[in-house]
Design an enzyme around this catalytic site. Structure first.
Site, mmCIF file in Angstrom:
data_model
loop_
_atom_site.group_PDB
_atom_site.id
_atom_site.type_symbol
_atom_site.label_atom_id
_atom_site.label_comp_id
_atom_site.label_asym_id
_atom_site.label_seq_id
_atom_site.Cartn_x
_atom_site.Cartn_y
_atom_site.Cartn_z
ATOM 1 N N ARG A 156 -0.917 -5.264 -20.374
ATOM 2 C CA ARG A 156 -2.189 -5.996 -20.210
ATOM 3 C C ARG A 156 -2.708 -6.453 -21.572
ATOM 4 O O ARG A 156 -3.087 -7.599 -21.759
ATOM 5 C CB ARG A 156 -3.204 -5.106 -19.509
ATOM 6 C CG ARG A 156 -3.189 -5.162 -17.996
ATOM 7 C CD ARG A 156 -1.840 -4.862 -17.383
ATOM 8 N NE ARG A 156 -1.883 -4.856 -15.942
ATOM 9 C CZ ARG A 156 -2.063 -3.750 -15.195
ATOM 10 N NH1 ARG A 156 -2.154 -2.560 -15.766
ATOM 11 N NH2 ARG A 156 -2.108 -3.842 -13.894
ATOM 12 N N ASP A 300 3.887 0.105 -6.992
ATOM 13 C CA ASP A 300 2.501 0.207 -6.534
ATOM 14 C C ASP A 300 1.927 -1.155 -6.170
ATOM 15 O O ASP A 300 2.429 -2.208 -6.581
ATOM 16 C CB ASP A 300 1.636 0.833 -7.643
ATOM 17 C CG ASP A 300 1.715 0.037 -8.949
ATOM 18 O OD1 ASP A 300 2.818 -0.442 -9.270
ATOM 19 O OD2 ASP A 300 0.689 -0.113 -9.619
ATOM 20 N N GLU A 301 0.851 -1.100 -5.408
ATOM 21 C CA GLU A 301 -0.026 -2.252 -5.149
ATOM 22 C C GLU A 301 0.713 -3.521 -4.745
ATOM 23 O O GLU A 301 0.533 -4.576 -5.333
ATOM 24 C CB GLU A 301 -0.909 -2.514 -6.384
ATOM 25 C CG GLU A 301 -1.869 -1.369 -6.635
ATOM 26 C CD GLU A 301 -2.830 -1.625 -7.766
ATOM 27 O OE1 GLU A 301 -4.026 -1.462 -7.569
ATOM 28 O OE2 GLU A 301 -2.362 -1.991 -8.871
ATOM 29 N N TRP A 374 -1.166 8.635 -7.703
ATOM 30 C CA TRP A 374 -2.332 8.078 -8.413
ATOM 31 C C TRP A 374 -3.489 7.800 -7.475
ATOM 32 O O TRP A 374 -4.633 7.741 -7.894
ATOM 33 C CB TRP A 374 -1.954 6.811 -9.171
ATOM 34 C CG TRP A 374 -1.727 5.590 -8.317
ATOM 35 C CD1 TRP A 374 -0.595 5.286 -7.603
ATOM 36 C CD2 TRP A 374 -2.648 4.516 -8.070
ATOM 37 N NE1 TRP A 374 -0.756 4.097 -6.942
ATOM 38 C CE2 TRP A 374 -2.005 3.597 -7.210
ATOM 39 C CE3 TRP A 374 -3.946 4.245 -8.489
ATOM 40 C CZ2 TRP A 374 -2.619 2.431 -6.764
ATOM 41 C CZ3 TRP A 374 -4.553 3.073 -8.043
ATOM 42 C CH2 TRP A 374 -3.889 2.180 -7.192
ATOM 43 N N TRP A 435 -4.648 2.590 -18.700
ATOM 44 C CA TRP A 435 -4.406 1.176 -18.398
ATOM 45 C C TRP A 435 -5.268 0.331 -19.313
ATOM 46 O O TRP A 435 -6.393 0.721 -19.634
ATOM 47 C CB TRP A 435 -4.732 0.905 -16.923
ATOM 48 C CG TRP A 435 -3.944 1.773 -16.006
ATOM 49 C CD1 TRP A 435 -4.371 2.907 -15.384
ATOM 50 C CD2 TRP A 435 -2.572 1.611 -15.623
ATOM 51 N NE1 TRP A 435 -3.353 3.451 -14.628
ATOM 52 C CE2 TRP A 435 -2.245 2.676 -14.763
ATOM 53 C CE3 TRP A 435 -1.585 0.663 -15.917
ATOM 54 C CZ2 TRP A 435 -0.974 2.835 -14.197
ATOM 55 C CZ3 TRP A 435 -0.327 0.809 -15.357
ATOM 56 C CH2 TRP A 435 -0.037 1.880 -14.505
ATOM 57 N N THR A 436 -4.737 -0.830 -19.720
ATOM 58 C CA THR A 436 -5.447 -1.566 -20.781
ATOM 59 C C THR A 436 -6.007 -2.912 -20.332
ATOM 60 O O THR A 436 -6.100 -3.840 -21.130
ATOM 61 C CB THR A 436 -4.532 -1.792 -21.994
ATOM 62 O OG1 THR A 436 -3.393 -2.506 -21.540
ATOM 63 C CG2 THR A 436 -4.143 -0.509 -22.647
ATOM 64 N N GLU A 437 -6.405 -3.013 -19.059
ATOM 65 C CA GLU A 437 -7.087 -4.257 -18.671
ATOM 66 C C GLU A 437 -8.299 -4.479 -19.580
ATOM 67 O O GLU A 437 -8.597 -5.603 -19.982
ATOM 68 C CB GLU A 437 -7.578 -4.178 -17.222
ATOM 69 C CG GLU A 437 -6.496 -4.335 -16.173
ATOM 70 C CD GLU A 437 -5.961 -3.000 -15.708
ATOM 71 O OE1 GLU A 437 -6.049 -2.021 -16.484
ATOM 72 O OE2 GLU A 437 -5.450 -2.924 -14.575
HETATM 73 C C1 ACM Z 1 -1.640 2.105 -10.389
HETATM 74 O O1 ACM Z 1 -2.691 2.489 -10.945
HETATM 75 N N1 ACM Z 1 -1.632 0.962 -9.740
HETATM 76 C C2 ACM Z 1 -0.446 2.872 -10.444
#
Ligand code: ACM
Length: 512
Positions: A156, A300-301, A374, A435-437
């Site tokens: 990100r 994921d997602e 998660w 996470w680096t959003e």
């Molecule tokens: C995740 O946070 N989508 C693994």
């Protein structure tokens, strides 16, 4: 007897407060201390692992300043270990560390244990009237969980090599042993690929690691007893891949590298053989580049919207009976399991153990796949009940900016767990995730540290000694200072940014 019990509890209450984090399994405090005025004289009785001598000089430099030019003549730091520890095999990290007024002794079955002992030794030092001391103590220590990770996300916002390295130093200081490197996502593909170069040329236009840099980081981590687990997230989180190679798309659209931080649900096409030959080429290259026995493929997602909306992919699902109980509605989960099996076969061919996020879990998933939970602990429990090894990350999402206590208290195996001993064994540990959003390379340290140290303690220390939240905060503050001295910038960087806002260094000219 009652008197003795009273004395025993008094003794444990009277223990000096210390700043160790993670707190060791067993400590017996003495009353003496060892002065650090004279440089410790290193006595290495085993030399099989060059990482130990290098780690010893880093540790001593931080403890006592630069190495003396003449041979040190102070008290002896004696180090013994049985064999070279192999982090990738979850080799023993146990150690004993004894400080007396006469010197320091470290004993461990493997060199990994010695590295962990160094981390403890550094945290033991105290300063009084500008003199440094080590308190007299006898420590026997070992980790509760074998897998203690930190996820870093250069996809990100790109995180240059120096940022990764100083975070590895921070990890070593608190005995974390797995760097989970989230190397690709919608917003970027961050490793040089020689076989599919558009991946980094297009997907990594604003930053990627050359293969040489990847090797440098793996070696840097290994010298600190840390494994590097690469993640290449498929089939969703792949817009940057599709921007580079449009043939991967599940529809006829073309995409640029994703500029939003919302979940895209854009996924590669799992029905085309060309997708699998592409993945096979990429994974052949990347499994050779990364020596870790584990390989994370995300999963994921992916809500499956692109698959359902494609008449061709929907027909593929129907033709293979990938439909819900009503017999009509296509079931994307079955298609993703089909995809996972194909990917698993590629990884097995290269002797890699596959790891994926908890969405990939299902009754048909091969049991050797490790599940990283998660979305909730339910998936950790479901995974081990189905026979999968599992990791906990729910509760450890540092990017959410929650207080340290909210990351400290979640436990992969809470007291009173209903899991059987065999199922408990499948719980390998957990990972803090950054996470680096919403964090770039300047600010990222301050989002990780010092709170990652609280997760590190949860995963290393005995459950019974990790229930005191106020004491955790007290020690976390001390560790935060130590981590800054290790090279992290979690305190400095925010201060600098704030002072720049107040008085830009290039002012004038600084008119808006
Ligand atoms: C995740 O946070 N989508 C693994």
């Amino acid at each position: 007897m009652v008197l003795l019990m009273g004395l025993a509890s008094f003794a444990s209450l009277a223990q000096p407060s210390h700043n160790l984090m993670p707190v060791p399994a067993e400590m017996r405090w003495g009353t003496g201390r060892l002065s650090l005025k004279a440089p410790l004289k290193l006595q290495l009785e085993s030399t099989a692992d060059p990482a130990v001598a290098a780690a010893a000089s880093r540790m001593l430099a931080r403890l006592q300043g630069p190495a003396p030019t003449r041979p040190a003549a102070g008290p002896v730091l004696q180090i013994r270990y049985g064999r070279v520890g192999q982090a990738e095999k979850f080799d023993e990290e146990r150690y004993s560390l004894r400080v007396t007024p006469m010197g320091v002794t470290i004993d461990a079955p493997t060199s990994l244990g010695v590295l962990r002992a160094f981390a403890t030794l550094e945290q033991l030092a105290t300063t009084e009237k500008q003199r440094r001391y080590l308190p007299e103590v006898d420590i026997q220590d070992q980790p509760r969980f074998a897998w203690r990770g930190l996820l870093m996300d250069p996809a990100r916002h790109f995180l240059p090599v120096a940022v990764i390295k100083r975070n590895l130093d921070g990890m070593a200081a608190v005995k974390l042993n797995v760097l989970h490197w989230h190397l690709s996502d919608d917003q970027g593909f961050r490793v040089e690929s020689k076989v599919l170069p558009r991946l980094h040329e297009v997907g990594g236009a604003n930053g990627y690691y050359t293969q040489l840099e990847v090797k440098e980081i793996i070696a840097y981590a290994a010298a600190r007893g840390i494994r590097v687990l690469p993640e290449f997230d498929v089939p969703s989180h792949t817009t940057s891949w599709i921007a580079a190679y449009p043939r991967l798309a599940s529809n006829d659209s073309t995409y640029g590298v994703y500029r939003s931080f919302r979940t895209s649900n854009i996924a590669i096409d799992p029905t085309r053989e060309t997708t699998y030959s592409f993945l096979d080429s990429l994974f052949t290259e990347m499994t050779a580049l990364f020596p870790d026995p584990y390989f994370h493929v995300g999963g994921d997602e992916n809500d499956g919207r692109q698959w359902r909306r494609s008449p061709r992919i929907a027909a593929f699902m129907r033709a293979r009976g990938m439909v819900r109980a009503d017999g009509k509605t296509v079931d994307k989960h079955q298609l993703q399991t089909y995809f996972n099996r194909r990917v698993l076969a590629m990884l097995q061919k290269r002797n890699k153990i596959m790891v994926g996020w908890d969405e990939i879990l299902g009754p048909d998933l091969p049991k050797e796949i490790i599940i990283q939970s998660w979305r909730g602990k339910k998936w950790l429990v479901d995974a081990v009940k189905l026979g999968h090894p599992a990791l906990l990350s729910e509760g450890y999402y540092l990017d959410l900016n929650y207080p340290a206590a909210s990351h400290y208290l979640p436990d992969p195996l809470p007291a009173g767990t209903a899991l059987t001993p065999a199922q408990q064994k499948l719980v390998l540990g957990g990972e803090a995730a950054m996470w680096t959003e919403f964090a770039d390379s300047v600010i990222v340290d301050s989002r990780i540290w010092p709170r990652a140290a609280a997760v590190a303690e949860r995963l290393w220390s005995p459950q019974a000694s990790t229930q005191n939240v106020p004491d955790m905060y007290r020690r976390l503050n001390a560790v935060a200072g130590q981590l800054e001295a290790v090279g992290l910038r979690h305190r400095r960087a925010p201060e600098q940014l704030l002072s720049q806002m107040a008085a830009p260094p290039t002012c004038p000219p600084c008119a808006p």
